[in-house]
Design a protein around this motif. Structure first.
Motif, PDB file in Angstrom:
ATOM      1  N   LYS A  70       0.862  -1.180   0.000  1.00 22.57           N
ATOM      2  CA  LYS A  70       0.000   0.000   0.000  1.00 22.57           C
ATOM      3  C   LYS A  70       0.892   1.221   0.000  1.00 22.57           C
ATOM      4  O   LYS A  70       1.766   1.365   0.838  1.00 22.57           O
ATOM      5  CB  LYS A  70      -0.884  -0.050   1.250  1.00 22.57           C
ATOM      6  N   GLN A  71       0.698   2.115  -0.978  1.00 21.10           N
ATOM      7  CA  GLN A  71       1.437   3.377  -1.044  1.00 21.10           C
ATOM      8  C   GLN A  71       0.416   4.501  -1.011  1.00 21.10           C
ATOM      9  O   GLN A  71      -0.229   4.779  -2.015  1.00 21.10           O
ATOM     10  CB  GLN A  71       2.280   3.442  -2.311  1.00 21.10           C
ATOM     11  N   THR A 126      -3.101   3.999  -2.646  1.00 26.98           N
ATOM     12  CA  THR A 126      -2.996   3.153  -3.822  1.00 26.98           C
ATOM     13  C   THR A 126      -2.491   1.768  -3.429  1.00 26.98           C
ATOM     14  O   THR A 126      -1.515   1.647  -2.683  1.00 26.98           O
ATOM     15  CB  THR A 126      -2.026   3.777  -4.845  1.00 26.98           C
ATOM     16  N   LEU A 127      -3.153   0.733  -3.944  1.00 28.82           N
ATOM     17  CA  LEU A 127      -2.709  -0.644  -3.775  1.00 28.82           C
ATOM     18  C   LEU A 127      -1.807  -0.977  -4.957  1.00 28.82           C
ATOM     19  O   LEU A 127      -2.202  -0.818  -6.108  1.00 28.82           O
ATOM     20  CB  LEU A 127      -3.915  -1.599  -3.743  1.00 28.82           C
ATOM     21  N   VAL A 128      -0.578  -1.408  -4.681  1.00 33.43           N
ATOM     22  CA  VAL A 128       0.392  -1.731  -5.729  1.00 33.43           C
ATOM     23  C   VAL A 128       0.623  -3.242  -5.703  1.00 33.43           C
ATOM     24  O   VAL A 128       1.049  -3.797  -4.695  1.00 33.43           O
ATOM     25  CB  VAL A 128       1.725  -0.974  -5.509  1.00 33.43           C
ATOM     26  N   ASN A 152       2.501  -6.562  -7.440  1.00 32.31           N
ATOM     27  CA  ASN A 152       3.573  -7.082  -8.272  1.00 32.31           C
ATOM     28  C   ASN A 152       3.219  -8.554  -8.497  1.00 32.31           C
ATOM     29  O   ASN A 152       3.472  -9.400  -7.639  1.00 32.31           O
ATOM     30  CB  ASN A 152       4.917  -6.933  -7.551  1.00 32.31           C
ATOM     31  N   HIS A 156       5.162  -4.861 -15.413  1.00 30.69           N
ATOM     32  CA  HIS A 156       4.851  -3.609 -14.731  1.00 30.69           C
ATOM     33  C   HIS A 156       4.066  -3.903 -13.462  1.00 30.69           C
ATOM     34  O   HIS A 156       3.539  -4.998 -13.287  1.00 30.69           O
ATOM     35  CB  HIS A 156       4.026  -2.699 -15.655  1.00 30.69           C
ATOM     36  N   LYS A 157       3.998  -2.926 -12.597  1.00 30.18           N
ATOM     37  CA  LYS A 157       3.194  -3.067 -11.382  1.00 30.18           C
ATOM     38  C   LYS A 157       1.748  -2.695 -11.697  1.00 30.18           C
ATOM     39  O   LYS A 157       1.492  -1.828 -12.518  1.00 30.18           O
ATOM     40  CB  LYS A 157       3.741  -2.170 -10.279  1.00 30.18           C
ATOM     41  N   ASN A 171      -1.708  -1.086 -10.356  1.00 30.63           N
ATOM     42  CA  ASN A 171      -2.156  -0.160  -9.311  1.00 30.63           C
ATOM     43  C   ASN A 171      -3.672  -0.104  -9.235  1.00 30.63           C
ATOM     44  O   ASN A 171      -4.354  -0.103 -10.261  1.00 30.63           O
ATOM     45  CB  ASN A 171      -1.630   1.253  -9.586  1.00 30.63           C
ATOM     46  N   ASP A 222      -6.536   2.342  -7.164  1.00 29.29           N
ATOM     47  CA  ASP A 222      -6.812   3.447  -6.248  1.00 29.29           C
ATOM     48  C   ASP A 222      -7.952   3.059  -5.322  1.00 29.29           C
ATOM     49  O   ASP A 222      -8.888   2.372  -5.720  1.00 29.29           O
ATOM     50  CB  ASP A 222      -7.172   4.714  -7.029  1.00 29.29           C
TER      51      ASP A 222
END
Length: 181
Positions: free
Chosen positions: A98-99, A102-104, A106, A111-112, A114, A116
């Motif tokens: 979690k950033q 935003t949930l990220v 992998n 690519h990651k 995302n 929201d």
């Protein structure tokens, strides 16, 4: 005849319901939800219970009676207790973080991925392979969980991917080796 539609909805303490024509507003500790119901369905409050009834007896109102009652019951449960979906990530190198809001994810792509956090929904990541989605609106919680799962659904051979915690994945046997003879 709808048996579900005839059941009254108990209104718990701390939940406030306002009915304005065919608009219903439910307010509680987890937030506020609004819904517009069909004009052929009538909702009224009697002694701490909400009763849903049909204005006229048609095939359409028969179909909408139980549905409307269930949608309102879900609104009441959502603002009082809330709904929760838990997802699990399986696979080498598959992680969630979690950033901010935003949930990220992998999950094996170049690519990651995302996601929201929508209004009224809370996303928690207690560990790198667990995601908890909670909120008052049952439809939004379920839809967000389904969208996240759809990015990498579990595959039947190794079980890699994103699955619900209570979901069982039917595993398949891999291809048999060549018999030399």
């Amino acid at each position: 005849m709808s048996r579900i539609g005839n059941k009254p909805i108990a209104i718990p303490d701390g939940v406030e319901i306002k009915i304005d024509g065919n608009k219903i507003n439910v307010k509680g500790k987890n937030g506020e939800l609004n819904r517009e119901i069909n004009p052929q369905i009538v909702a009224e409050i009697k002694d701490k219970e909400l009763i849903v009834s049909k204005a006229k007896q048609t095939k359409e109102t028969e179909a909408l009676h139980g549905l409307t009652r269930t949608l309102i019951a879900n609104m009441v449960e959502g603002v009082s207790q809330g709904f929760k979906k838990q997802l699990e990530i399986n696979g080498v190198g598959y992680t969630a973080a979690k950033q901010g809001k935003t949930l990220v994810l992998n999950i094996g792509y170049s690519h990651k991925v995302n996601f929201d956090e929508p209004d009224g929904i809370k996303i928690e990541v207690p560990s790198a392979n667990t995601i908890i989605i909670s909120g008052a609106d049952k439809r939004l919680v379920g839809q967000l969980a389904a969208d996240i799962r759809a990015k990498r659904p579990p595959e039947p051979y190794k079980g890699k991917g994103i699955k619900y915690v209570d979901e069982h994945i039917r595993r398949k046997e891999g291809k048999a080796g060549k018999v030399s003879g």
